[in-house]
Scaffold this motif. Structure first.
Motif, PDB file in Angstrom:
ATOM      1  N   GLY B 184       0.729  13.849 -10.317  1.00  0.00           N
ATOM      2  CA  GLY B 184       0.632  13.785  -8.859  1.00  0.00           C
ATOM      3  C   GLY B 184       0.338  15.152  -8.290  1.00  0.00           C
ATOM      4  N   ALA B 185       1.085  16.160  -8.783  1.00  0.00           N
ATOM      5  CA  ALA B 185       0.930  17.530  -8.266  1.00  0.00           C
ATOM      6  C   ALA B 185      -0.489  18.047  -8.487  1.00  0.00           C
ATOM      7  CB  ALA B 185       1.945  18.457  -8.945  1.00  0.00           C
ATOM      8  N   VAL B 186      -1.020  17.881  -9.680  1.00  0.00           N
ATOM      9  CA  VAL B 186      -2.310  18.517  -9.982  1.00  0.00           C
ATOM     10  C   VAL B 186      -3.517  17.704  -9.508  1.00  0.00           C
ATOM     11  CG1 VAL B 186      -1.343  19.777 -11.955  1.00  0.00           C
ATOM     12  CG2 VAL B 186      -2.488  17.570 -12.350  1.00  0.00           C
ATOM     13  N   THR B 187      -3.288  16.458  -9.016  1.00  0.00           N
ATOM     14  CA  THR B 187      -4.395  15.678  -8.471  1.00  0.00           C
ATOM     15  C   THR B 187      -4.284  15.498  -6.959  1.00  0.00           C
ATOM     16  OG1 THR B 187      -3.218  13.608  -8.870  1.00  0.00           O
ATOM     17  CG2 THR B 187      -4.759  14.337 -10.597  1.00  0.00           C
ATOM     18  N   GLY B 188      -3.249  16.088  -6.340  1.00  0.00           N
ATOM     19  CA  GLY B 188      -3.101  15.963  -4.883  1.00  0.00           C
ATOM     20  C   GLY B 188      -2.651  14.569  -4.460  1.00  0.00           C
ATOM     21  N   THR B 189      -1.869  13.911  -5.295  1.00  0.00           N
ATOM     22  CA  THR B 189      -1.368  12.572  -4.955  1.00  0.00           C
ATOM     23  C   THR B 189       0.152  12.580  -4.932  1.00  0.00           C
ATOM     24  OG1 THR B 189      -1.491  11.939  -7.297  1.00  0.00           O
ATOM     25  CG2 THR B 189      -3.385  11.378  -5.912  1.00  0.00           C
ATOM     26  N   VAL B 190       0.717  11.431  -4.537  1.00  0.00           N
ATOM     27  CA  VAL B 190       2.168  11.289  -4.472  1.00  0.00           C
ATOM     28  C   VAL B 190       2.637  10.538  -5.714  1.00  0.00           C
ATOM     29  CG1 VAL B 190       4.081  10.247  -3.179  1.00  0.00           C
ATOM     30  CG2 VAL B 190       2.123  11.232  -1.951  1.00  0.00           C
ATOM     31  N   GLY B 191       3.726  11.017  -6.305  1.00  0.00           N
ATOM     32  CA  GLY B 191       4.289  10.302  -7.462  1.00  0.00           C
ATOM     33  C   GLY B 191       5.797  10.329  -7.388  1.00  0.00           C
ATOM     34  N   VAL B 192       6.421   9.224  -7.724  1.00  0.00           N
ATOM     35  CA  VAL B 192       7.879   9.122  -7.622  1.00  0.00           C
ATOM     36  C   VAL B 192       8.481   8.655  -8.940  1.00  0.00           C
ATOM     37  CG1 VAL B 192       9.816   8.024  -6.423  1.00  0.00           C
ATOM     38  CG2 VAL B 192       7.694   8.528  -5.183  1.00  0.00           C
ATOM     39  N   LYS B 193       9.469   9.408  -9.412  1.00  0.00           N
ATOM     40  CA  LYS B 193      10.306   8.944 -10.524  1.00  0.00           C
ATOM     41  C   LYS B 193      11.601   8.439  -9.903  1.00  0.00           C
ATOM     42  CE  LYS B 193      13.780  10.701 -12.931  1.00  0.00           C
ATOM     43  NZ  LYS B 193      14.549   9.541 -13.419  1.00  0.00           N
ATOM     44  N   PRO B 194      11.821   7.119  -9.939  1.00  0.00           N
ATOM     45  CA  PRO B 194      13.050   6.577  -9.347  1.00  0.00           C
ATOM     46  C   PRO B 194      14.297   6.992 -10.143  1.00  0.00           C
ATOM     47  CG  PRO B 194      11.363   4.886  -9.621  1.00  0.00           C
ATOM     48  CD  PRO B 194      10.920   6.081 -10.411  1.00  0.00           C
ATOM     49  N   THR B 195      15.460   6.743  -9.566  1.00  0.00           N
ATOM     50  CA  THR B 195      16.729   6.909 -10.285  1.00  0.00           C
ATOM     51  C   THR B 195      16.651   6.126 -11.591  1.00  0.00           C
ATOM     52  OG1 THR B 195      17.992   7.063  -8.248  1.00  0.00           O
ATOM     53  CG2 THR B 195      19.221   6.423 -10.218  1.00  0.00           C
ATOM     54  N   TYR B 196      17.178   6.715 -12.680  1.00  0.00           N
ATOM     55  CA  TYR B 196      17.192   6.004 -13.965  1.00  0.00           C
ATOM     56  C   TYR B 196      17.927   4.680 -13.782  1.00  0.00           C
ATOM     57  CZ  TYR B 196      17.736   4.945 -18.886  1.00  0.00           C
ATOM     58  OH  TYR B 196      17.677   4.324 -20.102  1.00  0.00           O
ATOM     59  N   GLY B 197      17.281   3.596 -14.176  1.00  0.00           N
ATOM     60  CA  GLY B 197      17.890   2.278 -13.998  1.00  0.00           C
ATOM     61  C   GLY B 197      17.486   1.589 -12.708  1.00  0.00           C
ATOM     62  N   GLY B 198      16.784   2.296 -11.853  1.00  0.00           N
ATOM     63  CA  GLY B 198      16.384   1.719 -10.567  1.00  0.00           C
ATOM     64  C   GLY B 198      15.236   0.733 -10.695  1.00  0.00           C
ATOM     65  N   VAL B 199      14.400   0.947 -11.716  1.00  0.00           N
ATOM     66  CA  VAL B 199      13.268   0.050 -11.970  1.00  0.00           C
ATOM     67  C   VAL B 199      13.383  -0.398 -13.430  1.00  0.00           C
ATOM     68  CG1 VAL B 199      10.745  -0.128 -12.098  1.00  0.00           C
ATOM     69  CG2 VAL B 199      11.802   1.280 -10.311  1.00  0.00           C
ATOM     70  N   SER B 200      13.208  -1.678 -13.663  1.00  0.00           N
ATOM     71  CA  SER B 200      13.358  -2.199 -15.022  1.00  0.00           C
ATOM     72  C   SER B 200      12.370  -1.550 -15.981  1.00  0.00           C
ATOM     73  CB  SER B 200      13.128  -3.709 -15.031  1.00  0.00           C
ATOM     74  OG  SER B 200      13.001  -4.166 -16.364  1.00  0.00           O
ATOM     75  N   ARG B 201      12.857  -1.218 -17.168  1.00  0.00           N
ATOM     76  CA  ARG B 201      11.982  -0.685 -18.213  1.00  0.00           C
ATOM     77  C   ARG B 201      11.484  -1.784 -19.138  1.00  0.00           C
ATOM     78  NH1 ARG B 201      14.435   2.151 -21.953  1.00  0.00           N
ATOM     79  NH2 ARG B 201      16.539   1.538 -21.335  1.00  0.00           N
ATOM     80  N   TYR B 202      11.896  -3.033 -18.904  1.00  0.00           N
ATOM     81  CA  TYR B 202      11.493  -4.102 -19.827  1.00  0.00           C
ATOM     82  C   TYR B 202       9.972  -4.251 -19.797  1.00  0.00           C
ATOM     83  CZ  TYR B 202      11.596  -8.399 -22.507  1.00  0.00           C
ATOM     84  OH  TYR B 202      11.411  -9.331 -23.496  1.00  0.00           O
ATOM     85  N   GLY B 442      13.119  11.794  -8.346  1.00  0.00           N
ATOM     86  CA  GLY B 442      12.292  12.919  -7.899  1.00  0.00           C
ATOM     87  C   GLY B 442      10.995  12.408  -7.312  1.00  0.00           C
ATOM     88  N   LEU B 443      10.473  13.173  -6.381  1.00  0.00           N
ATOM     89  CA  LEU B 443       9.216  12.797  -5.725  1.00  0.00           C
ATOM     90  C   LEU B 443       8.336  14.033  -5.627  1.00  0.00           C
ATOM     91  CD1 LEU B 443       8.763  10.760  -2.462  1.00  0.00           C
ATOM     92  CD2 LEU B 443       8.053  13.148  -2.463  1.00  0.00           C
ATOM     93  N   SER B 444       7.041  13.871  -5.938  1.00  0.00           N
ATOM     94  CA  SER B 444       6.103  14.979  -5.748  1.00  0.00           C
ATOM     95  C   SER B 444       5.130  14.611  -4.641  1.00  0.00           C
ATOM     96  CB  SER B 444       5.337  15.265  -7.045  1.00  0.00           C
ATOM     97  OG  SER B 444       4.423  16.327  -6.830  1.00  0.00           O
ATOM     98  N   VAL B 445       4.966  15.552  -3.718  1.00  0.00           N
ATOM     99  CA  VAL B 445       4.077  15.318  -2.580  1.00  0.00           C
ATOM    100  C   VAL B 445       3.082  16.479  -2.533  1.00  0.00           C
ATOM    101  CG1 VAL B 445       5.781  16.381  -1.055  1.00  0.00           C
ATOM    102  CG2 VAL B 445       4.090  14.870  -0.081  1.00  0.00           C
ATOM    103  N   PRO B 446       1.823  16.225  -2.141  1.00  0.00           N
ATOM    104  CA  PRO B 446       0.833  17.309  -2.122  1.00  0.00           C
ATOM    105  C   PRO B 446       1.268  18.445  -1.197  1.00  0.00           C
ATOM    106  CG  PRO B 446      -0.246  15.186  -1.867  1.00  0.00           C
ATOM    107  CD  PRO B 446       1.226  14.937  -1.764  1.00  0.00           C
ATOM    108  N   GLY B 447       1.137  19.682  -1.672  1.00  0.00           N
ATOM    109  CA  GLY B 447       1.577  20.834  -0.890  1.00  0.00           C
ATOM    110  C   GLY B 447       0.423  21.726  -0.451  1.00  0.00           C
TER     111      GLY B 447
END
Lengths: 504, 504
Positions: B184-202, B442-447
């Motif tokens: 996300g950072a190096v392409t100028g986009t937004v990317g979010v890693k949710p809390t572990y367990g917040g989104v199913s890994r199945y 964590g969340l990355s937003v273009p700076g």
């Protein structure tokens, strides 16, 4: 490797020099509806590879979910073995490559088993009691079943190809591990058999396993080592894998003791290894070297959360446990008034529960034993099944005994009635009717038969008339013969005496 | 007509709801864009045109029939090729899974289908998500839409580049050590890693189970929140899944306020090793947030210096076990060597041919770290470091509501620049890894763009576990303030991609 080429010492000689130390790892397959970590059915004997989900095949992306019923079963087993139950325990991955393990690791427990530090009393045939200490009982999953085709050994080496059935992969297992068992001496083989029998009985009694050894529901790895009398330190052990009948457990332990003794006598050290048991030659062959440093790279299973138990849950489970088999036996023997020998025979014949049910259904303990140890066991042996599997219900025994007590049939006829019922000819009453087996109670035909018998043996008739009452047996026998046993012998006797005008 | 690929998912959602555009038009526009530019970008490993258009047509029919639809129904999405999908191949960027199709959908994919979002296809990644540049894909690197000679970050370079190049408004990524946020950072986009367990890994192919997390990739903070609410929530098929409801993330992104919010600057995640242009944009972001009413405080996380080392023990340890299932026995590539190969040789040859160098490197590392005799020193101490890092975060979150740092120490580097130096490559994740070790979101937003190279810089926000909403609140504010200062979205300043003939 050919089986049975190893030197052995006679068992008695081995015992003169050495003390055996035993240890067992018994794997119990649980009879849960679904598998340990997936929703696939846990069933035996289905078409290969039908009881599988993506989880059981270890497909990319899958995750395990713990079967709550399996955890309860594990706790019940732990409680029945007088273990402590862990407040919190973890699953771990045991990593090794083998094609029967779909993920190439087995999900098991390592440092934190769910149950630990238990013990059970094992009673030998003569009443001697050994206490076996339990190290731990932990949860894990079974592997798939490999069939090696081609090659002479039936093993993966040398096979042309191998077939794998993942129906068994993921079936819940409880592995029960003993502490080293010392002091059994010459009774070690007997104790080995009795221990495995006790575990099988306990898990069956708990209802958590079908406990059928021929299906692999209970599988035993037997560890044996010897040390010279008087020495503290254990000798090097071997582990004989997958000994899967009670008799084989006894034989395998006995054989390994004899083999170890011969090796030690020759001055060579025992090789720490697994051994394979061969039922045909009643001997073991070398498996693979097994050192304590076998590296399975255990680490906590990150896809599962810890299993947390609480006091209330454990106490609920404890309260739900059935009466322990040993206590139940004591109670039943006292209730029924059987001698030790009678009771032991009943237990060994596997008909204790059947008798219990039959007594509960209203038949006296003595009659119930006579049925189950006699006619029913005899027919079961002929049919090569367990007595309890013959299809005889307690209700059937009640009905048969009722017919006898009412004088409708006698003991001899009751066997024919049982045959008829087992042949599907209907209820006992129906069989009596259809086969015409009722005791002849109409005096008319009987009197004819009596007259015939008296005429055939006039000398005997005279003796009776002369007061030799005991001679009446010969006439009764003739009447019974003439009526093909369908007469009530007591009534026949009465009628003969009446006929001859003699007072019985 | 305006180019439909330039709109945010939120804008498309509104246009679809008002029937200003059809889902087929929106989907076709993105497929056309893929056709035009993906030959240059190589973001997609598989384009799922037919099914995507079919789903879009169904959405249009449903809307015409006045059915109630999910707000994102008809908004197309790309899926990282680490997440399994029925009806499309899933490769994990590896030769070992070439041609494999999953018989089941990942839980997140089922959720996308339930929301009726057309799946545009599967995006490129470093093999098994192992890398920070997407150069370790077995199917060739993805190129950064800002400069085709540069990396798009990794492992989720395909998802980030697809969104940055307007080939998709939304994408799914997975983040084990920064694989959503750094691209996300190096392409100028937004990317979010949710809390572990917040989104199913199945259904997410596991690299390191205790670190992996699926999350949204988008061009705006609000769009990530919209997608996060679709994919989040409890899943009984993932034992590590949280039972909490997903939370009001969209509302947080729409409300976006920082008045009185304490924002902690992590002392250890700046300075040496960070590119000057990155630090300049970072300082500007702090100033903007302060001007909007946030309180900027400095926090210290002294144990972060051990984070990279701990990560590169835990991640490969888990990966070495997770990747054991790729053995040629049940699915995927099978290489049979000449002669009469044993199962071990087939497994060995399959893995030798099927895995790339980086994957092998990590399997070897992890196998070593878990080995008997090394476990305590490596895996064991790494887990202790993990605890220390969690404590650092706990202490920091007593002083601050959210934490802030640059997402990556540098802007996009050149293709091939760090391929020969794994350690330099690993260092790129120094700021993102601590969140995975602690399980926090964590969340990355273009700076903005770095002065020296004109390439995008990412600003990372971190929040306590289960406080993902805070990230959207603060992220939306910074995004709005920066866009105001730039006079539009950062990506509107990206160069037009030279259209290369022979697109997909």
């Amino acid at each position: 490797m050919t089986a049975g080429t190893d030197e052995v010492l006679s068992f008695d000689e081995a015992m003169e020099k050495y003390d055996p130390v035993l240890g067992f790892e018994v794997h119990v397959e649980l009879n849960t509806r679904t598998k340990m970590f997936s929703s696939a059915p846990n069933a035996f004997g289905d078409v290969p590879n039908t009881n599988v989900t993506p989880v059981d095949l270890g497909l990319p992306g899958v995750l395990p979910v713990v079967n709550g019923v399996a955890v309860e079963s594990a706790i019940k087993i732990g409680l029945a073995l007088n273990c402590s139950i862990a407040e919190k325990c973890y699953f771990a991955r045991k990593n090794y490559f083998y094609p029967d393990t779909p993920k190439n690791f087995q999900t098991s427990q390592f440092e934190d088993p769910i149950a630990y530090d238990g013990s059970i009393d094992i009673e030998l045939a003569d009443g001697t009691v050994f206490t076996v200490e339990i190290e731990r009982a932990h949860m894990e999953e079974d592997a798939g079943k490999l069939t090696h085709v081609g090659g002479s050994t039936g093993r993966i080496q040398g096979a042309e190809y191998s077939l794998v059935d993942y129906n068994r992969a993921g079936v819940p297992l409880i592995e029960i591990v003993t502490k080293p068992i010392e002091g059994a001496g010459a009774r070690a083989p007997e104790l080995a058999k009795a221990y495995v029998a006790a575990i099988r009985e306990i898990v069956k009694n708990l209802g958590v396993s079908d406990a059928r050894m021929e299906r692999g529901n209970v599988r035993c790895d037997a560890n044996v080592s010897l040390r010279p009398h008087g020495r503290e330190q254990f000798g090097t052990r071997t582990e004989t894998k997958n000994v899967n009948s009670l008799r084989a457990v006894e034989h395998a332990v006995r054989y390994e003791i004899q083999r170890h003794a011969a090796v030690l006598d020759s001055g060579t050290p025992i090789l720490q290894e697994t051994r394979h048991w061969h039922e045909d030659t009643r001997s073991t062959t070398s498996g693979r070297p097994k050192s304590d440093a076998d590296d399975y790279r255990y680490f906590p299973e990150p896809d599962l959360v810890p299993v947390v138990t609480d006091e209330a849950w454990i106490e609920t489970l404890r309260a739900s446990l059935p009466e322990p088999p040993a206590e139940r036996r004591k109670r039943l023997q006292a209730d029924w008034g059987y001698s030790d020998a009678e009771f032991r025979d009943v237990v060994n014949a596997g008909v204790m529960t059947s008798i219990e049910d039959t007594v509960a259904a209203g038949v006296g303990a003595v009659a119930a034993r006579k049925w189950w140890m006699g006619e029913i066991s005899r027919r079961a042996k002929l049919a090569d099944v367990e007595p309890s599997e013959l299809g005889v219900t307690p209700e059937l025994v009640v009905e048969l005994q009722g017919l006898i007590d009412a004088g409708k049939i006698n003991d001899k006829l009751s066997r024919d009635v049982l045959d008829g019922v087992l042949a599907g000819e209907g209820t006992p009453a129906e069989v009596v009717e259809q086969r015409g087996l009722a005791v002849v109670s109409d005096d008319g035909p009987l009197l004819d038969a009596i007259d015939g018998a008296l005429a055939a043996q006039p000398d005997v008739a005279d003796k009776i008339r002369g007061g030799k009452i005991q001679a009446v047996g010969a006439i009764v026998g003739g009447v019974m013969k003439a009526t093909r046993g369908q007469a009530d012998a007591g009534r026949v006797r009465e009628l003969i005496l009446q006929r001859l005008g003699v007072e019985g | 007509m305006t180019d439909l690929t330039r709109f945010s998912a939120d804008a498309l959602s509104r246009k679809l709801a008002s029937k200003e555009v059809s889902a087929v038009e929106v989907t076709q526009a993105h497929l056309d864009r893929i056709d035009a530019v993906d030959g240059a970008i190589n973001a997609f490993l598989h384009v799922n045109a037919d099914e995507a258009l079919r789903v879009a047509a169904e959405v249009d029919r449903a809307r015409a029939g006045a059915e109630t639809l999910h707000p994102l129904a008809g908004v197309p999405i790309a899926v990282k090729d680490l997440i399994v999908t029925r009806g499309q191949p899933t490769t994990a960027g590896s030769k070992i899974l070439e041609g494999w199709q999953s018989p089941y959908d990942a839980t997140v994919v089922s959720k996308l289908r339930a929301a009726r979002m057309p799946l545009l296809g599967k995006t490129n990644l470093d093999e098994f998500a192992m890398g920070s540049s997407t150069e370790h894909s077995a199917y060739g690197p993805t190129r950064n839409p800002w400069d085709l000679d540069r990396i798009p970050g990794g492992s989720g370079g395909g998802s980030a580049a697809a969104v940055a190049a307007f080939e998709a408004p939304l994408a799914l990524g997975t983040d084990t050590g920064g694989s959503i946020r750094q691209p996300g950072a190096v392409t100028g986009t937004v990317g979010v890693k949710p809390t572990y367990g917040g989104v199913s890994r199945y259904g997410a192919i596991a690299m390191a189970s205790s670190l992996d997390q699926i999350g949204p990739v988008s061009r705006t903070v609000l769009d990530s929140a919209l997608l996060h609410e679709v994919i989040g929530g409890h899943d009984p098929q993932d034992s590590t899944s949280l039972t909490d409801p997903v939370g009001a993330l969209v509302e947080a992104a729409r409300r976006g306020e920082v008045e009185g919010m304490r924002i902690g600057v992590i002392k250890e995640l700046q300075g040496e090793g960070y590119q000057a242009g990155v630090l300049t944009r970072f300082q500007e972001a702090l100033e903007l947030l302060r001007s909007a009413g946030a309180e900027i405080v400095e926090v210290s996380c002294p144990n972060f210096r051990y984070a990279l080392g701990a990560y590169y023990l835990i991640m490969p340890s888990e990966a070495s076990s997770n990747l054991a299932k790729y053995d040629g026995v049940r699915f995927g590539l099978r290489v049979v060597p000449d002669g009469a190969p044993t199962i071990e040789r087939v497994m060995g040859a399959t893995r030798a041919a099927g895995f790339g160098d980086e994957v092998k490197r990590r399997i070897i590392l992890g196998t070593y770290a878990l080995s008997a005799g090394y476990y305590d020193a490596y895996y064991g101490s790494a887990q202790q470091v993990r605890t220390l890092i969690q404590r650092d975060f706990a202490a920091a979150f007593e002083q601050a509501d959210v934490l802030i740092s640059p997402t990556a120490p540098t802007t996009a580097f050149k293709l091939g620049e760090k391929l020969g130096d794994p350690l330099a490559m690993y260092l790129n994740d120094v700021a993102t890894i601590p969140a995975n070790l602690a399980g926090i979101p964590g969340l990355s937003v273009p700076g903005g763009l770095a002065d020296e190279d004109g390439l995008p810089v990412g600003i990372q926000f971190l929040a306590p576990a289960r406080q993902d909403a805070r990230l959207y609140r603060v992220g939306a504010v910074l995004e709005a303030l920066l866009e105001e200062s730039w006079g539009g979205p950062l990506l509107s300043r990206a160069p037009e991609i030279t259209e290369i003939a022979g697109g997909k």
